[in-house]
Every structure is written in structure tokens, then in C-alpha cells.
Scaffold this active site. Structure first.
Site, PDB file in Angstrom:
ATOM      1  N   ASP A 140       4.040   3.057  -7.484  1.00 57.03           N
ATOM      2  CA  ASP A 140       3.868   2.961  -8.997  1.00 57.03           C
ATOM      3  C   ASP A 140       4.238   4.324  -9.621  1.00 57.03           C
ATOM      4  OD1 ASP A 140       3.168   0.333  -9.147  1.00 57.03           O
ATOM      5  OD2 ASP A 140       1.419   1.157  -8.011  1.00 57.03           O
ATOM      6  N   ASP A 162       5.231   7.278  -2.775  1.00 62.09           N
ATOM      7  CA  ASP A 162       4.360   6.579  -3.757  1.00 62.09           C
ATOM      8  C   ASP A 162       5.008   5.649  -4.282  1.00 62.09           C
ATOM      9  OD1 ASP A 162       2.212   6.092  -5.594  1.00 62.09           O
ATOM     10  OD2 ASP A 162       3.577   7.071  -7.008  1.00 62.09           O
TER      11      ASP A 162
HETATM   12  C1  XBP Z   1      -1.108   3.488  -8.605  1.00 65.11           C
HETATM   13  C2  XBP Z   1      -2.072   2.768  -9.356  1.00 65.11           C
HETATM   14  C3  XBP Z   1      -2.268   1.314  -9.044  1.00 65.11           C
HETATM   15  C4  XBP Z   1      -1.808   0.484  -9.932  1.00 65.11           C
HETATM   16  C5  XBP Z   1      -2.707  -0.841  -9.999  1.00 65.11           C
HETATM   17  O1  XBP Z   1      -1.353   4.656  -8.481  1.00 65.11           O
HETATM   18  O2  XBP Z   1      -3.023   3.387  -9.846  1.00 65.11           O
HETATM   19  O3  XBP Z   1      -3.651   1.141  -9.218  1.00 65.11           O
HETATM   20  O4  XBP Z   1      -1.751   0.933 -11.196  1.00 65.11           O
HETATM   21  O5  XBP Z   1      -2.583  -1.535  -8.532  1.00 65.11           O
HETATM   22  P1  XBP Z   1      -0.457   5.720  -7.628  1.00 65.11           P
HETATM   23  P2  XBP Z   1      -3.792  -2.346  -8.096  1.00 65.11           P
HETATM   24  O6  XBP Z   1       0.834   5.607  -7.933  1.00 65.11           O
HETATM   25  O7  XBP Z   1      -0.838   7.048  -7.629  1.00 65.11           O
HETATM   26  O8  XBP Z   1      -0.700   5.131  -5.980  1.00 65.11           O
HETATM   27  O9  XBP Z   1      -4.352  -3.057  -9.273  1.00 65.11           O
HETATM   28  O10 XBP Z   1      -3.110  -3.379  -7.096  1.00 65.11           O
HETATM   29  O11 XBP Z   1      -4.819  -1.589  -7.496  1.00 65.11           O
HETATM   30 MG    MG Z   2       2.479   6.937  -8.789  1.00 67.28          MG
END
Ligand code: XBP
Ligand code: MG
Length: 274
Positions: free
Chosen positions: A25, A23
Site C-alpha cells: 500500500d 511494501d
Molecule cells: C498498509 C495498511 C493497511 C491498509 C489496510 O500499511 O496500513 O492496513 O490500509 O489493509 P503498509 P487491511 O503499507 O505499511 O503495509 O484493511 O487489509 O488491514
Molecule cells: Mg505502505
């Protein structure tokens, strides 16, 4: 009986681990509070909107993955009285485009580093011949910006596949992005380990039958990680030991390839015992 290796030693028996799926973020970097949140607020202000996502509110909004989906969720749950324009979809799409621009600018300015142990583990995994992939809900441009600015100028090429954003219709906690990644790599989940930081992430990975290692963040520390193979505060470094919040690591103090092989072997032998 299963035994964990000494740090840096070769494990007694090698499990057949082929790939690591990350993953982005919260896992590769702590991007949400000081990255995505700031970029959303800049986009709202530039559009003349009075929306301001403070740190606690953003924690609530993280229940929904994906930026466009998160804006919609905010309106539904926190601004029911805000008068909707006829072209709400277009407004959300425009806001999200602006948000992506602000976010990638932040990354280009070096605002967000990788989390402890991430670069070292990726480097070691490549040297050990493990295949690397990314499975994330965020926009592809955000992944590129993070990898190029925080990992290495050629950081994108470290990953065999970067599965991101709208490439699948349903975002995490749906397992779609992991199914997509596994299919592209022609691997079974039993040949991989996933790395996540959140409840949405582990639900997606677990529903894809992947064993998952969690590194928590301030936003996710109270999430339900009972399905995780291991829950840590971070991946750790030789001079910066991790804290184990759930799971068994023997004497190891940071995540390295021998530890991953051991965890994977333990996981697959548990599976084969039914
Ligand atoms: C990550 C997210 C993403 C970012 C925003 O979730 O929720 O939506 O916060 O990205 P994970 P975008 O780590 O579970 O993948 O604005 O580009 O959609
Ligand atoms: Mg995440």
C-alpha cells in the site's frame, strides 16, 4: 570513491544484492485514499453506521497500520462517546471482512493502477535473477487482487513469498513482517533492499537492518525518512523521470537494477566501515 553508473550501463563493481522486498500500500500502488478508504466507508454504510472517513481524517488514521487496528483506533481517538456493543471485536472483524470484499471488488474493476516504474522494475529485476518478496500489513486477499488485476494474471507467482496481514502478531512499525520474510527466504538484511512509502514502513524496515528506498505519496510526503537510502517521488520511467528528494543517484532518472546494485554496494560498504 563510489561512482554511480550511467543509466542502463553495468556498474563498475557488482555488489551482492540478492532480493528486493516490497511494501504494497502506497509503494506498489497508491491504494489508500481511493481504495482502502472507499472500501471502509462502504462497509460502514452497509452496516448502518454513520462513520464517514474523509480524506484528511483518513490521513490521520493512517498512523495505525492494519484495517482492524485502524477501526479500533478511530473509535478510541475520534468516537470516544460512541456506545460500544458487547461484541466489539466481532463487529470489527465483520466490518473488516466486508471492507476486504469491497476493496477487492474495486481492484477487480481496475480502479487502482500500479505506480510509475513498478511493473518495469519488477520485470527487470526478475530478468536479472533478483528474488522478489512482499512484506505488508494488508490482508493477503488484497495483495492477490492487486497483483492479478494491476500487474499480471500470474503476478502472484512473481514473488517468492508474500508475507501479509495477521501472519505476524505485530504490524508495522514493528519489524516482525520483515524478520518473517527474511527468515522464510533464508537471507540476511544485507543481501536485500526494501521499498516503502511511509514512516511506519521505514521504521519496520530499518529495525530489521534493511536499506530502504522510499517513494512518497500525498499522505506520506511529510513523514520522517532520514533513515532512507533514497527518497523519491516515484520509481520513474525512461520517459518519466523521478524527483530525488533525498540521496544521491548520479545522472540516473529512473530506478533500474544497476542503480539498485550501486545503492546496495554503497550501503554495504558504509556498513563495513562501521
Ligand atoms: C498498509 C495498511 C493497511 C491498509 C489496510 O500499511 O496500513 O492496513 O490500509 O489493509 P503498509 P487491511 O503499507 O505499511 O503495509 O484493511 O487489509 O488491514
Ligand atoms: Mg505502505
Amino acid at each position: 570513491m563510489f561512482r554511480f553508473p550511467q543509466q542502463g550501463a553495468t556498474p563498475l563493481a557488482m555488489a551482492h544484492l540478492k532480493a528486493l522486498i516490497f511494501d504494497v500500500d502506497g509503494t506498489l500502488a497508491d491504494t489508500e485514499r481511493d481504495g482502502h478508504r472507499i472500501a471502509f466507508n462502504k462497509a460502514f454504510a452497509a452496516a448502518g453506521l454513520d462513520w464517514e472517513w474523509d480524506i484528511p481524517l483518513y490521513g490521520q488514521l493512517l498512523a495505525v497500520a492494519g484495517g482492524k487496528e485502524r477501526i479500533r483506533y478511530y473509535l478510541e481517538c475520534f468516537r470516544p462517546d460512541w456506545p460500544r456493543p458487547q461484541n466489539l471485536d466481532a463487529l470489527i472483524a465483520d466490518l473488516h471482512k466486508a471492507k476486504t470484499r469491497y476493496y477487492t471488488e474495486l481492484l477487480a474493476a481496475g480502479a487502482i493502477p500500479l505506480r510509475p516504474g513498478v511493473k518495469r522494475l519488477l520485470t527487470e529485476a526478475r530478468e536479472a535473477g533478483l528474488r522478489l518478496a512482499i512484506a505488508t500489513t494488508t490482508t493477503p486477499a488484497n495483495v492477490t487482487a492487486l497483483l492479478e488485476n494491476a500487474l499480471a494474471p500470474d503476478g502472484v507467482s512473481w514473488f517468492e513469498i508474500i508475507a501479509a496481514g495477521d501472519v505476524v502478531p505485530a504490524k508495522k512499525p514493528a519489524p516482525d513482517i520483515y524478520f518473517y520474510t527474511l527468515e522464510k527466504m533464508r537471507l540476511s538484511p544485507q543481501e536485500c533492499l526494501a521499498f516503502e512509502d511511509s514512516a511506519n514502513g521505514i521504521q519496520a524496515a530499518t529495525a530489521s537492518h534493511l536499506a530502504t528506498i522510499i517513494t512518497i505519496t500525498d499522505y506520506t510526503k511529510d513523514h520522517d525518512f532520514r533513515d532512507a537510502a533514497l527518497v523519491l517521488d516515484c520509481l520513474g520511467e525512461p520517459d518519466y523521470p523521478f524527483q530525488v528528494l533525498r540521496g544521491e543517484v548520479g545522472w540516473t532518472t529512473y530506478v533500474d537494477v544497476p542503480l539498485l546494485r550501486s545503492l546496495h554496494q554503497q550501503w554495504t560498504s558504509t556498513l563495513s566501515q562501521g
